[in-house]
Write an enzyme that holds these catalytic residues in place. Structure first.
Site, mmCIF file in Angstrom:
data_model
loop_
_atom_site.group_PDB
_atom_site.id
_atom_site.type_symbol
_atom_site.label_atom_id
_atom_site.label_comp_id
_atom_site.label_asym_id
_atom_site.label_seq_id
_atom_site.Cartn_x
_atom_site.Cartn_y
_atom_site.Cartn_z
ATOM 1 N N HIS A 190 0.831 -1.208 0.000
ATOM 2 C CA HIS A 190 0.000 0.000 0.000
ATOM 3 C C HIS A 190 0.866 1.259 0.000
ATOM 4 O O HIS A 190 2.049 1.241 0.358
ATOM 5 C CB HIS A 190 -0.936 0.011 1.213
ATOM 6 N N GLU A 227 -2.109 -6.947 7.936
ATOM 7 C CA GLU A 227 -0.751 -6.799 8.450
ATOM 8 C C GLU A 227 -0.596 -7.534 9.772
ATOM 9 O O GLU A 227 -1.569 -7.916 10.429
ATOM 10 C CB GLU A 227 -0.430 -5.306 8.604
#
Length: 209
Positions: free
Chosen positions: A27, A97
């Protein structure tokens, strides 16, 4: 030797002997990635720079036909996928994550100042996710990518939009290495990588475009 004819199949569309290629996109920038704070499950937005980074990643991906595009459910990844040209990316829950537990939102420099020998790869995080748990999630995605598609065919190219530590662990597992070997694969925001094959051996084909 003459060049291939204009009507030949692009190399990116020819399945390699080992199986599909897995493309990775981290990202774009967030406030915490910029400041160095551990960002696990906190659902931050991209900064303006991060949005520009995500748009810039489109150039590295636009010439490839993807059979499957996956994204972490966290909005920094979903927004990156959208801006990179994949607004319909399928949410993959395993791609979140690392859960950093008590270190969530803490600057990594602060942690190292208190414990100079600290490495997350060896020491883990207090009250968070063990690296073995992150590795298991990565393995599930690797297995999914290498398995036949619902129609019985096999993917040539799959894209996964996710997070720094997670993608580094996934890379290690793609190569058959222990999860902690992800320490060797530094990955900047909105960078593109390709995991593929050297004949039948899992390999890194390109890193950090």
């Amino acid at each position: 030797m003459s060049n291939a004819s204009a009507g030949s199949t692009p190399l990116s569309l020819i399945p390699v002997p080992g199986g599909p290629k897995l493309w990775l996109l981290r990202h774009g920038e967030t406030e915490w990635s910029l400041s160095g704070q551990y960002t696990g499950l906190t659902d931050l937005a991209l900064t303006g720079v991060g949005e520009d980074q995500a748009r810039s990643a489109r150039a590295a991906l636009s010439d490839t036909a993807f059979d499957l595009v996956l994204t972490s459910p966290l909005r920094r990844a979903r927004r990156t996928a959208e801006l990179a040209g994949f607004p319909d990316a399928e949410v993959e829950p395993n791609a979140v994550e690392w859960d950093y537990g008590d270190y969530e939102g803490i600057n990594s420099a602060v942690v190292r100042a208190e414990n100079p020998g600290y490495l997350i790869w060896d020491s883990g995080v207090p009250n968070g996710e063990a690296i073995a748990q992150v590795s298991a999630r990565a393995d599930a995605i690797v297995d999914r990518v290498r398995a036949p598609l619902p129609d019985g065919s096999r993917a040539a190219n799959v894209l996964l939009v996710a997070h720094g530590h997670f993608l580094r662990i996934l890379t290690a597992r793609w190569l058959g290495l222990e999860a902690g070997q992800g320490r060797h694969f530094v990955l900047g925001t909105a960078k593109v990588c390709t995991l593929g094959w050297d004949k039948l051996t899992p390999a890194v084909e390109q890193w950090g475009l």
